[in-house]
Structures are given as structure tokens and as C-alpha cells.
Design a protein around this motif. Sequence first.
Motif, PDB file in Angstrom:
ATOM      1  N   GLY A 133      11.641   3.280  -2.264  1.00 40.91           N
ATOM      2  CA  GLY A 133      10.777   2.469  -1.424  1.00 40.91           C
ATOM      3  C   GLY A 133      11.249   2.500   0.018  1.00 40.91           C
ATOM      4  N   ILE A 134      10.364   2.111   0.916  1.00 38.61           N
ATOM      5  CA  ILE A 134      10.705   2.077   2.336  1.00 38.61           C
ATOM      6  C   ILE A 134      11.651   0.921   2.607  1.00 38.61           C
ATOM      7  CG2 ILE A 134       9.750   1.608   4.624  1.00 38.61           C
ATOM      8  CD1 ILE A 134       7.384   3.301   3.942  1.00 38.61           C
ATOM      9  N   THR A 273       4.819   1.820   5.987  1.00 39.14           N
ATOM     10  CA  THR A 273       4.091   2.416   4.869  1.00 39.14           C
ATOM     11  C   THR A 273       2.754   2.967   5.321  1.00 39.14           C
ATOM     12  OG1 THR A 273       5.138   0.844   3.337  1.00 39.14           O
ATOM     13  CG2 THR A 273       3.154   1.968   2.572  1.00 39.14           C
ATOM     14  N   GLN A 333       9.156   8.481  -0.639  1.00 40.38           N
ATOM     15  CA  GLN A 333       8.199   7.385  -0.744  1.00 40.38           C
ATOM     16  C   GLN A 333       6.919   7.788  -1.479  1.00 40.38           C
ATOM     17  OE1 GLN A 333       8.252   4.252  -0.252  1.00 40.38           O
ATOM     18  NE2 GLN A 333       6.076   3.759  -0.380  1.00 40.38           N
TER      19      GLN A 333
END
Length: 415
Positions: A133-134, A273, A333
Amino acid sequence: MLRRSHKKSWGGCLQCKRRHVKCDESRPSCVLCSMSGRDCSFSSQSQPSLDRLSASSGSPHEPIIRIHNNRSQSGIAIPDITPFTASSISNSGSPEGLSANNHHDPTLDETVNPMHMELLMHLLLEKEMFSLGIKVGDYSSNITIALKLGLKSPYLLHQLLAFSARHLAFLHPYRSASYLHQAVTLQTCAVSLFNAAWTDFDQSNCVEVLLFSSILGHHLLTDTLAKRDEGGLVPFITHYIQCVEVHRGIYTIARTVWPSLMDSELGPILSLTAEFTSRLPKGSHCQQIRELVDCSDGLGKEAKTACQIAIDYLQVGFDAVVADEETHGVRHQMIFSWTLLVPPELTDLFAAKQPEALVLLAYYAVLLHHGRNMWQVGDSGAYILGIVVEYLGPEWDRWLKYPHEMVASGLEDPT
């Protein structure tokens, strides 16, 4: 054998009397029963009067320590050790105090669960748990925010602990059965609590709802990629479609309340994102699958459009891998985001086992293989490619050559 002497406790609970130990007569569950996990007989009796509680304290300045096993509606046991003095009890004549004493909450009688404390500590200390994940800001600060929101919305707390158990199952294979059982139990309860608490999205709850949905999505993707059911592709596709549908719900949630989310603590993460997923594809890794989709007679116009959108997102993922974008965790991602962003029509193609869609899945397997060192991914890329090749047979080898070469050569792009 000599038995330890003690003063008689005429008003003790049945469990302490049977064990011949002195009961402190705390309500709704005595200390000894609470600490040993026994069902105290007091829990089924009416609450004692305030006068009796005051009288049982001995000295008016001696604190009465009650150990309640607070279990919120979520089912998470949280130890609550609250000191009461005789004066504090006698001053509890407010409406709130009377309400607390006159209405016994049976959820307070449950036993503290040390396993949940282990999951909580692991959640606080293990930064690699959310590696897919970011990343924005300090991990400790972010997880603290999530836990505070979890106290407000127990479904989020349950899902956080469920994912912690899932990570521990990976770290400790010899205890994986126990941790996986905890993960399933907590996740099931989290979903049940979420459904029960469901009202609507607004500024007051959008952050915890999105966090819950996102962590649930990561959990389901981890479970799906770990599936090795007999039957190869067919059962895997069933699991994967379920995962994609949940992820699509996450995307819908985010779009519904996007302005409120951008003004929340999640704003910086969502901005990164959005920037990442809105990139234009640059490389040529997916050129062959584009040609397959374009020239296919088995796909209609809408199906081709859905496949091309999915291919664009895959290429963005390959571009990030080639650029080695470790900043903010963007490099891998797309492994998570792809299942979030693929059009609904592609899900139908997966369900129908459409060959072109399965070749597209093989390209996603290559992206997974790039992230094989991540605990959520492992060898899933090589596994998915293998079951796709086996299902489609030799006649599709031409279109699967590139994914096969990429995985077999250790991801050294031959082009």
C-alpha cells in the motif's frame, strides 16, 4: 494435605465456595473468577446495593479494585481496572451512576482474551503488515489514528486485529492454524458489526468506513492469493471474483464521499493514490495482450473496452516496477489497485473463463511475481500463471509466451 487458612466469606460466589477460597464479593463478577476465566455465579444475580458495596470495602479509605472484562459490542475483550473508593461509590447518585448500577450489562462478564492483546501489540509494532500500500507519514501515528477510530467503530477494530492475526499466521507457520482461526473469527465478526451499524456515508463516519473496507480488501486479497484448492483455475476464479467485487465496493465508497475524505486524515494518501492510478501507460510490456484483444472475434465492443482499460492499469503497474518507484510504496501498488479498478465487464469475462481474459490474468500474474517478496503475494504469480496455462492448453501458448518467459527468466524483460 493442609489447606491454606482464610477468613470465611459468607456472601461469596458459588465457584469460590467450591474451591474453598476467599471471595472478594465484587459484582458483577468476583476478582478470582474474572482472573481465572470462570463464570461467576454473581453474573446471574441482581446487583448488590450501594450500602453493601460500601460496607464490604473495610476501611472507608481502602480502594476497591474491580476487574471487569469489558467486551464492547464488537466482542473484543478489553481489560478495565478501575479503582473505586467508598466515597466515590457513595457519590455516584447521579442519573448516570444509578443507571450503571441498576442495569447490568452482561457483556462486562466476559473473560479478557490475551490473544487479542497479542494481536494488538503486533499491530502496533509490525510495520511490514501493510507493506502492500501507499505509505504517507509515520506508521505509528497512522495506526494510532486507526485504533482511535476503531474504538468509535468496533467493526474497524475487529478488522485490524483480524489482519494482524493473518500476518502472524504467515510469520509463524507452526501456529498458522490457530492464527488463521482467529483471523476468520474476527473478520466474520467485523463484517457482522459493520452490517449491523450500517446507516449511510457522511463526513462523520466516512474515514472509518473506508479504512475498514480497505483493510478488509487487503485481507481478502491475501487470502485469495494464498488459495491452493484442488481443481486449479476454476475454484481460484471463484475466489478471485469475490475479492474483486469487494474491492469494487471500496472504490464505490471512496467515490461517494470523495470530498469529505480529501479533507480528512486520509487526504494525503488518497491524493497519492489518485495521482498514481491516473497515470498514462508508457511501456510495451502489454503490447501482445493488446493485439490479442483487438483482433479477438470472441469479444464484443464493451468487452474489448473493459479489457483495454484493465491492460492500461497493468501497464502503469509495470512502469512503476521498471522505474523502481519505492517512494511511498508505489512500486507494487497496482497489485492491490488493479482488483479495485478493473471494470465490471471483466469480472463477467473471468466468470465465463473467456480465454482472452485468462491471458490478461496471466499478465497480472507477472505483476504479482514482481512482488513475490511481499508476504501477501509470495509465489502466487507463478501459481496463477501455471493454472492458466494448464486450463487454456497448448493452443494458447503463443499468447502466453511472454508471461511464461518473464516468470521463468526471473523477470528479466527479454525485450
